[in-house]
Write an enzyme that holds these catalytic residues in place. Structure first.
Site, PDB file in Angstrom:
ATOM      1  N   GLU A  61       0.922  -1.492  -0.059  1.00 12.92           N
ATOM      2  CA  GLU A  61       0.045   0.196   0.324  1.00 12.92           C
ATOM      3  C   GLU A  61       0.476   1.638  -0.083  1.00 12.92           C
ATOM      4  OE1 GLU A  61      -2.493  -3.157   1.386  1.00 12.92           O
ATOM      5  OE2 GLU A  61       0.015  -2.835   2.268  1.00 12.92           O
ATOM      6  N   ARG A 170     -18.818  -1.777   3.126  1.00 12.24           N
ATOM      7  CA  ARG A 170     -19.059  -2.806   3.431  1.00 12.24           C
ATOM      8  C   ARG A 170     -20.232  -3.401   2.679  1.00 12.24           C
ATOM      9  NH1 ARG A 170     -15.831  -8.743   6.199  1.00 12.24           N
ATOM     10  NH2 ARG A 170     -16.813 -10.214   4.474  1.00 12.24           N
TER      11      ARG A 170
END
Length: 319
Positions: A61, A170
């Site tokens: 990342e 989500r």
């Protein structure tokens, strides 16, 4: 009956994926970067449509943020994608130094934020990210409320210059924003007009606020519900106007109480209008594994919790 209804539920991360594909078709400067979570971020359609503009960065990342900064220097509009915890906590140094400080045109797109990540548990349920990102100079912070608004926000970012943090989630959530509804970065959205108390909310908590308004309306309490989808820059004028109108404020967010939306509203009120405020947020705790709805209930983020705080702030107001 609530003033808002919905016909389906859909995860806000799909709003990001669909918005990214749409702007990809319109603007060939848009590029996507993902840290080994293409399916989870709903970036697969963009990857298939524009393989030459999609970069799979692997579980790296920090490197992804550096590459995104470099691509922006080359005139590209990079959209990075990974979980919110990895989009902020893991790479804060890279964001601060290579993106915010340098005012790079990078869109940091973060899914699986907050308690509603659910079963993955406390290590992934970041509740500090909005505070971390809004403290960075040059950074715009957006927390949309449903699938449609997440899609709208993603599309808007293609024309918005500068570092941006886009936070979404989500679980499947009610879609109550219409495609025709206006979305403007930095402009609050009044959903329900009221006179007794204002609820400022964002993200998944906007729907919770709408459900709370329905309960309160049956009790004869007139509630104004305002969606603060843009945390930074805050629509200060809208906050002040509503607070002056109702004389009492409740904030609702899926985030730590410290450093989030409630703190920001309180900071604004203390400088401009003296009204009582109550907070619906996670109170200095980490999360845990569980179903999203159960976690919202346990950590005090249910519609009933909002109702309780509204009744409390009205007592302080003297109504």
């Amino acid at each position: 009956m609530t003033k808002f209804t919905y016909e389906e539920k859909k995860d806000t991360r799909s709003g990001f994926g669909d918005g990214l594909l749409e702007i990809g078709k319109k603007n060939d400067k848009v590029v996507g970067l993902c840290a080994d979570l293409t399916g989870s971020l709903k970036m697969t359609a963009f990857q298939k449509e524009f393989p030459e503009r999609f970069h799979q960065m692997g579980i790296a990342e920090a490197n992804m943020m550096g590459v995104a900064a470099g691509l922006s220097i080359a005139g590209k509009i990079p959209f990075t994608g990974t979980f919110a915890n990895f989009s902020t906590g893991r790479v804060y140094d890279q964001i601060r130094q290579s993106i915010a400080y340098s005012d790079k045109n990078v869109k940091i797109c973060a899914s699986h934020a907050g308690l509603t990540l659910g079963e993955d548990g406390a290590t992934h349920q970041i509740l500090e990210d909005v505070g971390m990102m809004r403290m960075l100079p040059n950074m715009t912070v957006i927390v949309p409320c449903d699938y449609m608004q997440t899609k709208q926000a993603t599309i808007a970012l293609a024309d918005h210059h500068g570092p941006t943090y886009l936070r979404f989630g989500r679980p499947k959530w009610p879609i109550f924003i219409k495609e025709s509804d206006e979305f403007v970065i930095g402009k609050a959205q009044k959903l329900i007009d009221g006179n007794d108390v204002t609820i400022f909310a964002n993200g998944h908590m906007v729907w919770q606020a709408i459900l709370a308004e329905e309960i309160l309306s049956e009790k004869g309490i007139s509630v104004e519900v305002i969606n603060i989808h843009t945390v930074k820059p805050l629509d200060v004028a809208a906050v002040i106007a509503s607070a002056k109108k109702t004389g009492a404020v409740v904030t609702a967010e899926e985030h730590q109480m410290n450093g989030g939306l409630g703190d920001l509203i309180a900071h604004t009120l203390v400088k401009n209008v003296c009204v009582p405020q109550e907070f619906v947020a996670v109170e200095d705790q980490f999360g845990e594994s569980g179903r999203p709805e159960d976690l919202l209930d346990k950590y005090g983020l249910s519609p009933n919790n909002i109702v309780e705080k509204v009744e409390k702030v009205l007592q302080r107001k003297g109504k």
